[in-house]
Structures are given as structure tokens and as C-alpha cells.
Write a protein that holds these residues in place. Sequence first.
Motif, PDB file in Angstrom:
ATOM      1  N   LYS A  52      25.253  34.210  43.705  1.00 20.11           N
ATOM      2  CA  LYS A  52      24.749  35.113  44.735  1.00 20.11           C
ATOM      3  C   LYS A  52      24.337  36.428  44.078  1.00 20.11           C
ATOM      4  O   LYS A  52      24.921  36.846  43.084  1.00 20.11           O
ATOM      5  CB  LYS A  52      25.885  35.359  45.749  1.00 20.11           C
ATOM      6  N   GLY A  53      23.346  37.090  44.656  1.00 22.24           N
ATOM      7  CA  GLY A  53      22.943  38.410  44.164  1.00 22.24           C
ATOM      8  C   GLY A  53      22.493  38.370  42.718  1.00 22.24           C
ATOM      9  O   GLY A  53      21.696  37.519  42.314  1.00 22.24           O
ATOM     10  N   GLU A  54      23.022  39.277  41.894  1.00 23.37           N
ATOM     11  CA  GLU A  54      22.618  39.372  40.487  1.00 23.37           C
ATOM     12  C   GLU A  54      23.008  38.136  39.684  1.00 23.37           C
ATOM     13  O   GLU A  54      22.421  37.835  38.650  1.00 23.37           O
ATOM     14  CB  GLU A  54      23.255  40.613  39.838  1.00 23.37           C
ATOM     15  N   LYS A  55      24.034  37.413  40.174  1.00 23.89           N
ATOM     16  CA  LYS A  55      24.515  36.228  39.445  1.00 23.89           C
ATOM     17  C   LYS A  55      23.761  34.952  39.827  1.00 23.89           C
ATOM     18  O   LYS A  55      24.039  33.882  39.319  1.00 23.89           O
ATOM     19  CB  LYS A  55      26.015  36.032  39.690  1.00 23.89           C
ATOM     20  N   LEU A 121      32.823  24.117  45.922  1.00 18.12           N
ATOM     21  CA  LEU A 121      33.225  24.567  47.259  1.00 18.12           C
ATOM     22  C   LEU A 121      32.089  25.405  47.825  1.00 18.12           C
ATOM     23  O   LEU A 121      31.453  26.156  47.094  1.00 18.12           O
ATOM     24  CB  LEU A 121      34.488  25.442  47.196  1.00 18.12           C
ATOM     25  N   ASP A 122      31.840  25.316  49.123  1.00 20.64           N
ATOM     26  CA  ASP A 122      30.764  26.106  49.739  1.00 20.64           C
ATOM     27  C   ASP A 122      31.176  27.553  49.984  1.00 20.64           C
ATOM     28  O   ASP A 122      30.322  28.417  50.199  1.00 20.64           O
ATOM     29  CB  ASP A 122      30.339  25.480  51.072  1.00 20.64           C
ATOM     30  N   GLN A 123      32.474  27.795  49.997  1.00 19.29           N
ATOM     31  CA  GLN A 123      32.942  29.174  50.195  1.00 19.29           C
ATOM     32  C   GLN A 123      33.472  29.670  48.851  1.00 19.29           C
ATOM     33  O   GLN A 123      34.361  29.072  48.269  1.00 19.29           O
ATOM     34  CB  GLN A 123      34.059  29.204  51.243  1.00 19.29           C
ATOM     35  N   PHE A 124      32.856  30.746  48.343  1.00 17.88           N
ATOM     36  CA  PHE A 124      33.361  31.338  47.104  1.00 17.88           C
ATOM     37  C   PHE A 124      33.352  32.849  47.286  1.00 17.88           C
ATOM     38  O   PHE A 124      33.047  33.353  48.377  1.00 17.88           O
ATOM     39  CB  PHE A 124      32.562  30.873  45.872  1.00 17.88           C
ATOM     40  N   GLN A 125      33.711  33.574  46.236  1.00 19.31           N
ATOM     41  CA  GLN A 125      33.978  35.007  46.361  1.00 19.31           C
ATOM     42  C   GLN A 125      32.892  35.794  47.094  1.00 19.31           C
ATOM     43  O   GLN A 125      33.176  36.643  47.918  1.00 19.31           O
ATOM     44  CB  GLN A 125      34.212  35.607  44.963  1.00 19.31           C
ATOM     45  N   LEU A 128      32.527  34.562  51.464  1.00 15.29           N
ATOM     46  CA  LEU A 128      33.762  34.246  52.200  1.00 15.29           C
ATOM     47  C   LEU A 128      33.502  34.080  53.696  1.00 15.29           C
ATOM     48  O   LEU A 128      34.324  33.526  54.413  1.00 15.29           O
ATOM     49  CB  LEU A 128      34.812  35.335  51.955  1.00 15.29           C
ATOM     50  N   TYR A 129      32.331  34.568  54.152  1.00 16.14           N
ATOM     51  CA  TYR A 129      31.990  34.458  55.579  1.00 16.14           C
ATOM     52  C   TYR A 129      31.585  33.039  55.973  1.00 16.14           C
ATOM     53  O   TYR A 129      31.485  32.729  57.142  1.00 16.14           O
ATOM     54  CB  TYR A 129      30.866  35.442  55.937  1.00 16.14           C
ATOM     55  N   ARG A 130      31.333  32.180  54.989  1.00 12.44           N
ATOM     56  CA  ARG A 130      31.022  30.779  55.312  1.00 12.44           C
ATOM     57  C   ARG A 130      32.326  30.066  55.657  1.00 12.44           C
ATOM     58  O   ARG A 130      33.157  29.832  54.787  1.00 12.44           O
ATOM     59  CB  ARG A 130      30.381  30.076  54.114  1.00 12.44           C
ATOM     60  N   LEU A 199      28.373  27.736  59.506  1.00 15.98           N
ATOM     61  CA  LEU A 199      28.814  28.617  60.592  1.00 15.98           C
ATOM     62  C   LEU A 199      29.620  29.746  59.952  1.00 15.98           C
ATOM     63  O   LEU A 199      30.505  29.487  59.123  1.00 15.98           O
ATOM     64  CB  LEU A 199      29.666  27.830  61.603  1.00 15.98           C
ATOM     65  N   ARG A 200      29.294  30.975  60.352  1.00 11.48           N
ATOM     66  CA  ARG A 200      29.835  32.139  59.664  1.00 11.48           C
ATOM     67  C   ARG A 200      30.565  33.061  60.644  1.00 11.48           C
ATOM     68  O   ARG A 200      30.269  33.063  61.841  1.00 11.48           O
ATOM     69  CB  ARG A 200      28.681  32.925  59.004  1.00 11.48           C
TER      70      ARG A 200
END
Length: 203
Positions: A52-55, A121-125, A128-130, A199-200
Motif C-alpha cells: 500500500k502507498g509507497e510500498k 491475508l487480506d487484512q494487513f497493517q 486494518l479497515y478490511r 466490507l470495511r
Amino acid sequence: MESISERIASEVYEKSYAIVDDFISEELRVSLLKEQSELLEAGKFRMAAVGKGEKKQVRTEIRNDQVLWIDAEHLNKYEKQYWSKVDEVRQAINQRCYLGLKSFEAHFARYPIGSFYVRHLDQFQQVLYRKITVIIYLNDSWSQEDEGMLRMYLPQEDGSEEILDIQPKGGRLVVFLSGEIPHEVMPTKKERISITGWLRDID
């Protein structure tokens, strides 16, 4: 009588996942698949990235599918029908599981022949809203020989894992807790199409 959405919510509450065949009508499945084909021909799809983002980066050794995000603010009539059905699921899960789910985001996902997505995993750092992963498969037909299974690793109480392989059969909905169930897409021998979303608990 329990609705489909209530059944999904109950199963997610009891075992962290639910699978429902024929969640959408055949007419809607065909319309969404046709839309995907037209968008693909128009060159709208991009190689999926990880992070996500810069990564954020494309890493084909991890995943080599192609995606196109759907703009929730400008849905066409077929997307609206699907969003509406997912929203019923969102409300049912909130009533049963108290997750405070507020919104849905999704993209078309296309796996060309030979493509895959390794265990993750679909939820990572960063996301976390997922809270809940929601996948609807759009393929016209699927057989065991086509492979391309969704493999879920279900945590057991003794610390072991049970493996569950799910065929990406057209019209089949798979719902699971994003932060609890590791999964992967096994290499596919046939083009594999879905709408994958989350869903978030944020707007």
C-alpha cells in the motif's frame, strides 16, 4: 425463514466463512462478465500490485493477476444490483457480528492462464479497515481440470490448519473474515474472472 444474507452472517459468526452458490441471477452474472470483457478489450486492466502507498509494487512472483477497481460513486446498473445485494449481507453481518461495517470496495480480478496469488491475508497493517472479504465468481463454466481453486487455510483450535479448496464456479459467493483466514489462488489452467471486494469499518 432465514434469508440468504442472514445465513451468510450466521456462518461467518460460527465458522468465519460462508459459501453460497447462485448468489446472483444468471442474467446478472452474464452482464457483469460481459462488462469485464469489454473493459479488458478497452485496455482498462492493470497488473495487480502488493502493498500500500509507497510500498506498493508489482511482484509477479507473489501474484500475477490483473485488476480494475470499480468506482463506487459511479456504478452502472449491473454493478448497482450487485452492490445492493452485498449491502444486505453487510447489514446482516452487522446485526449478527457487531462489526460496524460501513462501506464496500471492490475490483474486477482477472487471472489469465497460468496465473496465481500465493498465500496471504487480506487484512494487513495498512488495511486494518478490511474486515470481510467478499468474492463473486463470474466464469461461464468451471471443472476440476481447470484448477485455479481458492485455497483457504482454516485455523483449528489445536493450532493446526484445515485446507479447503473452492472452485471458482460462476455465481458462487465466498465470504470470510479478512484478518483470520489465510488463502491463496492456485495456478489456473483457464481464464478466471471475479469481483473481489471488502466490507470495511470506514466510510
